[in-house]
Write an enzyme that holds these catalytic residues in place. Structure first.
Site, mmCIF file in Angstrom:
data_model
loop_
_atom_site.group_PDB
_atom_site.id
_atom_site.type_symbol
_atom_site.label_atom_id
_atom_site.label_comp_id
_atom_site.label_asym_id
_atom_site.label_seq_id
_atom_site.Cartn_x
_atom_site.Cartn_y
_atom_site.Cartn_z
ATOM 1 N N THR A 68 40.388 40.916 38.495
ATOM 2 C CA THR A 68 39.519 41.408 37.435
ATOM 3 C C THR A 68 39.125 40.204 36.588
ATOM 4 O O THR A 68 39.433 39.058 36.939
ATOM 5 C CB THR A 68 40.222 42.494 36.596
ATOM 6 O OG1 THR A 68 39.280 43.055 35.658
ATOM 7 C CG2 THR A 68 41.405 41.936 35.818
ATOM 8 N N VAL B 14 33.723 46.198 39.424
ATOM 9 C CA VAL B 14 33.195 44.978 38.826
ATOM 10 C C VAL B 14 33.912 44.761 37.502
ATOM 11 O O VAL B 14 34.043 45.693 36.701
ATOM 12 C CB VAL B 14 31.672 45.070 38.590
ATOM 13 C CG1 VAL B 14 31.143 43.775 37.986
ATOM 14 C CG2 VAL B 14 30.953 45.379 39.900
ATOM 15 N N CYS B 15 34.387 43.548 37.292
ATOM 16 C CA CYS B 15 35.048 43.185 36.035
ATOM 17 C C CYS B 15 36.227 44.135 35.757
ATOM 18 O O CYS B 15 37.044 44.386 36.645
ATOM 19 C CB CYS B 15 34.007 43.191 34.911
ATOM 20 S SG CYS B 15 34.500 42.275 33.428
ATOM 21 N N THR B 16 36.293 44.700 34.553
ATOM 22 C CA THR B 16 37.436 45.540 34.197
ATOM 23 C C THR B 16 37.352 46.945 34.768
ATOM 24 O O THR B 16 38.205 47.790 34.477
ATOM 25 C CB THR B 16 37.579 45.623 32.663
ATOM 26 O OG1 THR B 16 36.329 46.052 32.095
ATOM 27 C CG2 THR B 16 37.961 44.274 32.091
#
Length: 317
Positions: free
Chosen positions: A111, A91-93
């Protein structure tokens, strides 16, 4: 670590477990089993340390500031365990942690939009796509910023338990089960740069208003004549000057910008209304259903009919 990177997917899987008991056993872990303070100030108390955690079926790796200089022990753990799970998710970074462990090499990934360039620069073996809200490549799935982790988790629940279960979870969370993975992280207007010159900015955004009315905001009437000559006339510029200035100030050509606006408008109508495909094609500026079908297949890899079937929320009973 961002709170929603963890709590968003956890709430989705917990909701799915309530819907179909015995499906998911949710566990959280940190490197040493110690509490983790998130970027918002909340503290997450994990169930155990990674060393003591059993190999999961689905491993979800959140993002946050800690991904910038991760503990080598975490990278080693991911490198050792990541290839053996059924589904590896970031998730995300969190994608940076997977990339640092070599788990994204040769794969397409995404990302948070603000970190896509960095991910591509630091990990050239990864095919970074900055546009989608999530990407699936084999058993690896990566998602964009924060709330896209919920979209990806819902997609995984739908894969496991079917659409009805995922829709039930989505309704309880008051979100829609309709954002496809290839939906852009931003709308077209946000993705494009905003023009500085007032006539161009008016065409993009419809502001500021003039006493005699707007010149014709592109997004308001995508079905109108949006050729370069027509847009140039509305901006009070020659076609050549308009095309050159529009690209210089927005980062894209007028034609490509209009194409994206029309596609976004058609997708919204297919998702939110019961209008027929022919009506949607006219309202979105395609003219014919076949022209719209070609645009959808080229951009999304699916037809308008199939897009609506997959991504329009079913009516609540």
């Amino acid at each position: 670590m961002k709170t929603l990177d963890v709590t968003g997917p956890v709430e989705v899987f917990a909701g799915a477990e309530r819907h179909t008991p015995g499906t998911y056993r949710i566990g959280t872990a940190s490197l040493d089993g110690a509490p983790v303070r998130t970027s918002s100030g909340l503290t997450v108390v994990p169930d155990r340390s990674l060393v003591d955690a059993p190999d999961p079926d689905t491993l979800i790796v959140p993002g946050g500031q800690g991904t910038r200089s991760p503990d080598p022990r975490l990278t080693d753990w991911l490198r050792a365990h990541g290839p053996h799970v059924r589904r590896l998710v970031s998730v995300c970074t969190g994608a940076a942690l997977l990339a640092g462990a070599g788990l994204l090499d040769g794969r397409r990934a995404t990302t948070h939009w603000a970190y896509c360039d960095r991910l591509a620069r630091e990990h050239p073996a990864v095919d970074v796509d900055p546009d989608p809200i999530y990407v699936r490549d084999g058993h690896v799935a990566t998602s964009a910023g924060v709330t896209s982790g919920i979209d990806l988790a819902l997609a995984l629940v739908e894969e496991d338990l079917g659409r009805d279960a995922a829709l039930t979870v989505a309704r309880h969370l008051v979100v829609f089960l309709r954002r496809p993975g290839d939906q852009a992280q931003f709308s077209v207007q946000l993705a494009a740069q905003t023009a500085r010159r007032e006539p161009l900015r008016e065409l993009q955004l419809g502001v500021p208003p003039r006493p005699q009315g707007r010149r014709g905001r592109i997004t308001e009437h995508p079905g109108a004549d949006r050729g370069v000559e027509s847009l140039a006339a509305r901006a009070g510029l020659s076609p050549r000057h308009f095309a050159r200035a529009f690209r210089a100030e927005t980062g894209t050509t007028p034609g490509r910008y209009v194409d994206r606006i029309r596609l976004e408008h058609a997708r919204r109508l297919l998702e939110d209304t019961g209008d027929g495909v022919e009506q949607v094609s006219r309202a979105s500026g395609y003219g014919t259903p076949e022209a719209m079908r070609r645009a959808f297949v080229k951009a999304l890899g699916t037809s308008p009919v199939e897009y609506r079937r997959r991504f329009r929320p079913a009516p609540a009973h």
